[in-house]
Design a protein around this motif. Structure first.
Motif, mmCIF file in Angstrom:
data_model
loop_
_atom_site.group_PDB
_atom_site.id
_atom_site.type_symbol
_atom_site.label_atom_id
_atom_site.label_comp_id
_atom_site.label_asym_id
_atom_site.label_seq_id
_atom_site.Cartn_x
_atom_site.Cartn_y
_atom_site.Cartn_z
ATOM 1 N N HIS A 91 0.813 -1.212 0.000
ATOM 2 C CA HIS A 91 0.000 0.000 0.000
ATOM 3 C C HIS A 91 0.852 1.271 0.000
ATOM 4 C CE1 HIS A 91 -4.305 -1.532 1.049
ATOM 5 N NE2 HIS A 91 -3.744 -2.194 0.063
ATOM 6 N N GLY A 92 2.189 1.077 0.188
ATOM 7 C CA GLY A 92 3.094 2.215 0.000
ATOM 8 C C GLY A 92 3.837 2.696 1.233
ATOM 9 N N LYS A 93 3.983 1.843 2.240
ATOM 10 C CA LYS A 93 4.680 2.238 3.475
ATOM 11 C C LYS A 93 6.123 2.648 3.200
ATOM 12 C CE LYS A 93 3.865 -1.803 5.324
ATOM 13 N NZ LYS A 93 2.943 -2.372 4.324
ATOM 14 N N ALA A 159 -4.072 2.128 0.405
ATOM 15 C CA ALA A 159 -4.034 2.455 -1.021
ATOM 16 C C ALA A 159 -5.450 2.735 -1.514
ATOM 17 C CB ALA A 159 -3.407 1.309 -1.810
ATOM 18 N N ALA A 160 -5.597 3.873 -2.196
ATOM 19 C CA ALA A 160 -6.924 4.325 -2.628
ATOM 20 C C ALA A 160 -7.511 3.438 -3.715
ATOM 21 C CB ALA A 160 -6.843 5.770 -3.108
ATOM 22 N N ASP A 161 -6.670 2.604 -4.345
ATOM 23 C CA ASP A 161 -7.195 1.720 -5.393
ATOM 24 C C ASP A 161 -7.482 0.314 -4.850
ATOM 25 O OD1 ASP A 161 -4.502 1.125 -4.920
ATOM 26 O OD2 ASP A 161 -4.202 0.332 -6.948
ATOM 27 N N ASP A 162 -7.181 0.114 -3.577
ATOM 28 C CA ASP A 162 -7.298 -1.241 -3.021
ATOM 29 C C ASP A 162 -8.221 -1.277 -1.803
ATOM 30 O OD1 ASP A 162 -6.639 -3.903 -3.298
ATOM 31 O OD2 ASP A 162 -4.907 -3.790 -1.959
ATOM 32 N N GLY A 163 -8.196 -0.207 -1.026
ATOM 33 C CA GLY A 163 -9.082 -0.127 0.138
ATOM 34 C C GLY A 163 -8.585 -0.907 1.342
ATOM 35 N N VAL A 164 -9.488 -1.075 2.300
ATOM 36 C CA VAL A 164 -9.139 -1.738 3.565
ATOM 37 C C VAL A 164 -8.917 -3.227 3.336
ATOM 38 C CG1 VAL A 164 -10.013 -2.356 5.855
ATOM 39 C CG2 VAL A 164 -10.328 -0.032 4.979
ATOM 40 N N MET A 165 -7.750 -3.711 3.729
ATOM 41 C CA MET A 165 -7.368 -5.115 3.547
ATOM 42 C C MET A 165 -7.031 -5.718 4.918
ATOM 43 S SD MET A 165 -7.861 -5.490 0.403
ATOM 44 C CE MET A 165 -7.027 -6.766 -0.499
ATOM 45 N N ILE A 189 -3.354 8.303 -4.675
ATOM 46 C CA ILE A 189 -4.486 9.034 -5.262
ATOM 47 C C ILE A 189 -4.188 9.470 -6.697
ATOM 48 C CG2 ILE A 189 -5.547 9.854 -3.112
ATOM 49 C CD1 ILE A 189 -4.075 12.595 -3.852
ATOM 50 N N ASP A 190 -2.936 9.243 -7.136
ATOM 51 C CA ASP A 190 -2.579 9.562 -8.525
ATOM 52 C C ASP A 190 -3.105 8.508 -9.496
ATOM 53 O OD1 ASP A 190 0.195 7.687 -9.102
ATOM 54 O OD2 ASP A 190 -0.380 8.047 -7.029
ATOM 55 N N LEU A 191 -3.496 7.368 -8.976
ATOM 56 C CA LEU A 191 -3.920 6.278 -9.865
ATOM 57 C C LEU A 191 -5.325 6.488 -10.424
ATOM 58 C CD1 LEU A 191 -2.657 3.031 -8.054
ATOM 59 C CD2 LEU A 191 -1.708 4.109 -10.108
ATOM 60 N N GLU A 192 -5.525 5.963 -11.623
ATOM 61 C CA GLU A 192 -6.830 6.010 -12.294
ATOM 62 C C GLU A 192 -7.946 5.482 -11.385
ATOM 63 O OE1 GLU A 192 -8.268 6.752 -15.279
ATOM 64 O OE2 GLU A 192 -6.467 7.853 -15.880
ATOM 65 N N GLY A 193 -7.725 4.298 -10.846
ATOM 66 C CA GLY A 193 -8.773 3.626 -10.080
ATOM 67 C C GLY A 193 -8.874 4.071 -8.626
ATOM 68 N N ALA A 194 -8.207 5.187 -8.304
ATOM 69 C CA ALA A 194 -8.216 5.653 -6.910
ATOM 70 C C ALA A 194 -9.613 6.086 -6.481
ATOM 71 C CB ALA A 194 -7.232 6.799 -6.748
ATOM 72 N N ASN A 195 -10.019 5.609 -5.322
ATOM 73 C CA ASN A 195 -11.343 5.966 -4.808
ATOM 74 C C ASN A 195 -11.247 6.261 -3.303
ATOM 75 O OD1 ASN A 195 -14.004 6.245 -4.156
ATOM 76 N ND2 ASN A 195 -14.685 4.368 -5.192
ATOM 77 N N PRO A 196 -10.761 7.462 -2.972
ATOM 78 C CA PRO A 196 -10.547 7.811 -1.560
ATOM 79 C C PRO A 196 -11.824 7.738 -0.730
ATOM 80 C CG PRO A 196 -9.602 9.475 -3.015
ATOM 81 C CD PRO A 196 -10.383 8.546 -3.880
ATOM 82 N N ILE A 218 -8.232 11.975 11.486
ATOM 83 C CA ILE A 218 -7.617 12.812 10.460
ATOM 84 C C ILE A 218 -7.273 11.966 9.241
ATOM 85 C CG2 ILE A 218 -5.615 14.249 9.905
ATOM 86 C CD1 ILE A 218 -5.534 15.019 12.897
ATOM 87 N N PHE A 219 -7.755 12.390 8.094
ATOM 88 C CA PHE A 219 -7.441 11.733 6.828
ATOM 89 C C PHE A 219 -6.594 12.683 5.979
ATOM 90 C CE2 PHE A 219 -10.157 7.896 6.117
ATOM 91 C CZ PHE A 219 -10.780 7.870 7.358
ATOM 92 N N VAL A 220 -5.541 12.149 5.372
ATOM 93 C CA VAL A 220 -4.741 12.939 4.443
ATOM 94 C C VAL A 220 -4.657 12.159 3.148
ATOM 95 C CG1 VAL A 220 -2.483 13.973 3.992
ATOM 96 C CG2 VAL A 220 -3.355 13.897 6.328
ATOM 97 N N GLN A 221 -4.928 12.822 2.037
ATOM 98 C CA GLN A 221 -4.806 12.149 0.748
ATOM 99 C C GLN A 221 -3.444 12.481 0.175
ATOM 100 O OE1 GLN A 221 -8.124 12.594 -1.854
ATOM 101 N NE2 GLN A 221 -9.626 12.387 -0.200
ATOM 102 N N LEU A 222 -2.764 11.451 -0.314
ATOM 103 C CA LEU A 222 -1.436 11.726 -0.853
ATOM 104 C C LEU A 222 -1.015 10.722 -1.913
ATOM 105 C CD1 LEU A 222 0.487 9.489 0.790
ATOM 106 C CD2 LEU A 222 0.271 11.170 2.602
ATOM 107 N N SER A 223 0.055 11.068 -2.561
ATOM 108 C CA SER A 223 0.722 10.127 -3.453
ATOM 109 C C SER A 223 2.173 10.055 -3.001
ATOM 110 C CB SER A 223 0.659 10.600 -4.910
ATOM 111 O OG SER A 223 1.571 9.824 -5.680
ATOM 112 N N ALA A 224 2.487 8.961 -2.367
ATOM 113 C CA ALA A 224 3.856 8.795 -1.864
ATOM 114 C C ALA A 224 4.839 8.787 -3.027
ATOM 115 C CB ALA A 224 3.965 7.498 -1.062
ATOM 116 N N LYS A 225 4.398 8.193 -4.130
ATOM 117 C CA LYS A 225 5.272 8.050 -5.285
ATOM 118 C C LYS A 225 5.526 9.401 -5.960
ATOM 119 C CE LYS A 225 5.692 5.042 -9.340
ATOM 120 N NZ LYS A 225 4.945 3.987 -10.068
#
Ligand code: GDP
Ligand code: MG
Length: 370
Positions: A91-93, A159-165, A189-196, A218-225
Motif C-alpha cells: 500500500h506504499g509504506k 491504497a486508494a485503489d485497493d481499500g481496507v485489507m 491518489i494519482d492512480l486512475e482507479g483511486a477511490n478515496p 484525520i485523513f490525508v490524501q497523498l501520493s507517496a510516489k
C-alpha cells in the motif's frame, strides 16, 4: 527457600562481587561470582553490612523499573513525536518513508549518505519528527510483546485503489491496543482507479470516522510516489503532536528502547536506541536488556558521529558486551559501578532463565520467596 547468586547479592548491596566473595571466604564459604547462596549465607552477608534481609532483598535488581528516576513536572520539556507507519503490504509504506526522508533531508545535511539505522528524524516548520523505519507490524508486535511502547502516533497507509485489507485491520487493532492516535494516509491518489471516498467509507466500519463526516479521525490524501501531500501529512503529525503534549526531561540520564541490534564484524555489538527520556552522552555507562557497557561512539541517522542524543532521538551506539534484542529497555546509570553490577545481574539472570526454561519452578518464584 529462595536463593540468590553472589553477583546479584552484590548488586543489591551496591558492592563488588569480589568483596562479597572475600567476606564469604572469611566465613569459611568458598564461592564464585555465579554461585547461588542460600538464605543463611545471604543473611550472614547482609548482617555484615547492617542490612535487614527482608527489606533489602525484596528488590529485583534485574528490573530496570526499580532504578527509574521520577521527573518533576517542571523539568519536562516538549519532545518530538515518534511515528510508526503501518498498513497492508504494497500500500506504499516504504515509498512513503522514503519520500518523507528524501524530501526533508537535504543532501548537504546527509553528506550524501543516509544511513539505515531503523529510524530517522526530519524537521518540519522548525519542529522535529522521528519516524521508525522498521516495518510497522514488527515494531508493534516484537516491541509490545516486551512491554515497550515506542510509538506516539501511527500512520495508517491505505491504497486508494485497493481499500481496507486484512493487514489494514490488523494495524488498526495494534494501534488501538497501544492507545496511540491514528492518522490515515490515503495513498496512491494519482492512480486512475483511486477511490478515496470508498477508503473512508470502509474505515468508518472500524470506528475511524473523518472529521468531515462528524468524526475525529484525520485523513490525508497523498501520493507517496509522486510526493504529493507529504507536507499535509507532516502538518497533521505536528498538530496531533501538539494535542498529545509529548514531554520528556532532557536533563537527566537517558532511558529508552532498542529499535534494532546486530553484531558487526568490525565494531562488535551495534544497537540503534531510541532515547525516550533524558539525554545520552558518549561515555555513559549503560544497561541494555541483558547487555551492558559504556557508550563508545554514537552515530545519528545521517551517519554522523554525535556526542549527545536528546529525547525522541534515534542513535546507533557501540560499546556493549553483547547484542541486545529489539524492544529491550535500556538505562544509563550515573554510577559506572552500579551499571556493571546491574548488567552482570541481568546477564546472569538471562543465563539462568535459558538454563531453567522448561523447569517447573521459575526464578521469579524463587525470588518471591526471599
Ligand atoms: P509497502 O509494501 O507498503 O512498503 O509498499 P511499497 O512502498 O513497497 O509500494 C508498493 C508499490 O506501490 C510499489 O511499486 C510502489 O512504487 C507503489 N506505490 C507506492 N506509493 C504509490 C503512489 O502513491 N502511487 C502509485 N501509483 N504507486 C505507488
Ligand atoms: Mg515495504
Amino acid at each position: 527457600k529462595g536463593s540468590l547468586a553472589v553477583s546479584e547479592l552484590a548488586a543489591k548491596l551496591h558492592r563488588e562481587s569480589a568483596e562479597i566473595i572475600k567476606k564469604l571466604f572469611l566465613q569459611g564459604v568458598m564461592a564464585t561470582k555465579n554461585q547461588e547462596l542460600d538464605k543463611d549465607a545471604i543473611e550472614l552477608i547482609c548482617a555484615e553490612y547492617d542490612v535487614e534481609v527482608e527489606e533489602e532483598v525484596d528488590v529485583d535488581v534485574t528490573d530496570l523499573d526499580n532504578y527509574k528516576i521520577e521527573d518533576k513536572e517542571d523539568d519536562l520539556q516538549e519532545r518530538p513525536a515518534v511515528v510508526t507507519i503501518m498498513g497492508h503490504v504494497d500500500h506504499g509504506k516504504t515509498t512513503l518513508l522514503d519520500s518523507i526522508r528524501d524530501t526533508k533531508v537535504t543532501e548537504g545535511e546527509a553528506g550524501g549518505i543516509t544511513q539505515h539505522i531503523g529510524a530517522y528524524q526530519i524537521e518540519e516548520n522548525g519542529k522535529k519528527i522521528t519516524f521508525l523505519d522498521t516495518p510497522g507490524h514488527a515494531a508493534f508486535t516484537s516491541m509490545r510483546s516486551r512491554g515497550a511502547q515506542v510509538t506516539d502516533i501511527a500512520i495508517l497507509v491505505v491504497a486508494a485503489d485497493d481499500g481496507v485489507m486484512p493487514q489494514t485491520v490488523e494495524a488498526i487493532n495494534h494501534a488501538k491496543a497501544a492507545e496511540v492516535p491514528i492518522i490515515i494516509a490515503v495513498n496512491k491518489i494519482d492512480l486512475e482507479g483511486a477511490n478515496p471516498d470508498r477508503v473512508m467509507q470502509e474505515l468508518t466500519e472500524h470506528g475511524l470516522i473523518p472529521e468531515d463526516w462528524g468524526g475525529d479521525t484525520i485523513f490525508v490524501q497523498l501520493s507517496a510516489k509522486k510526493r504529493e501531500g507529504i507536507d499535509d501529512l507532516l502538518e497533521m503529525i505536528l498538530l496531533v503532536t501538539e494535542v498529545e503534549e509529548l514531554k520528556a526531561n532532557p536533563n537527566r540520564p537517558a532511558e529508552g528502547t532498542v529499535i534494532e541490534a546486530q553484531l558487526d564484524k568490525g565494531r562488535g555489538p551495534v544497537a540503534t536506541l531510541l532515547v525516550q527520556n533524558g539525554t545520552m552522552h558518549v561515555g555513559d555507562s549503560i544497561v541494555v536488556g541483558h547487555s551492558y557497557g559504556r557508550v563508545r561512539a554514537m552515530v545519528n541517522d545521517l551517519g554522523r558521529r554525535v556526542k549527545t542524543a536528546a529525547p525522541s532521538t534515534p542513535v546507533e551506539i557501540t560499546g556493549l558486551n553483547s547484542v541486545p534484542n529489539a524492544g529491550d529497555q535500556f538505562m544509563v546509570f550515573k554510577d559506572e559501578k552500579q551499571a556493571r553490577q546491574v548488567g552482570e545481574a541481568k546477564q546472569q539472570r538471562q543465563v539462568e532463565e535459558n538454563r531453567s526454561s522448561g523447569a517447573r519452578v521459575s526464578l521469579d518464584d524463587l525470588f518471591n520467596q526471599i
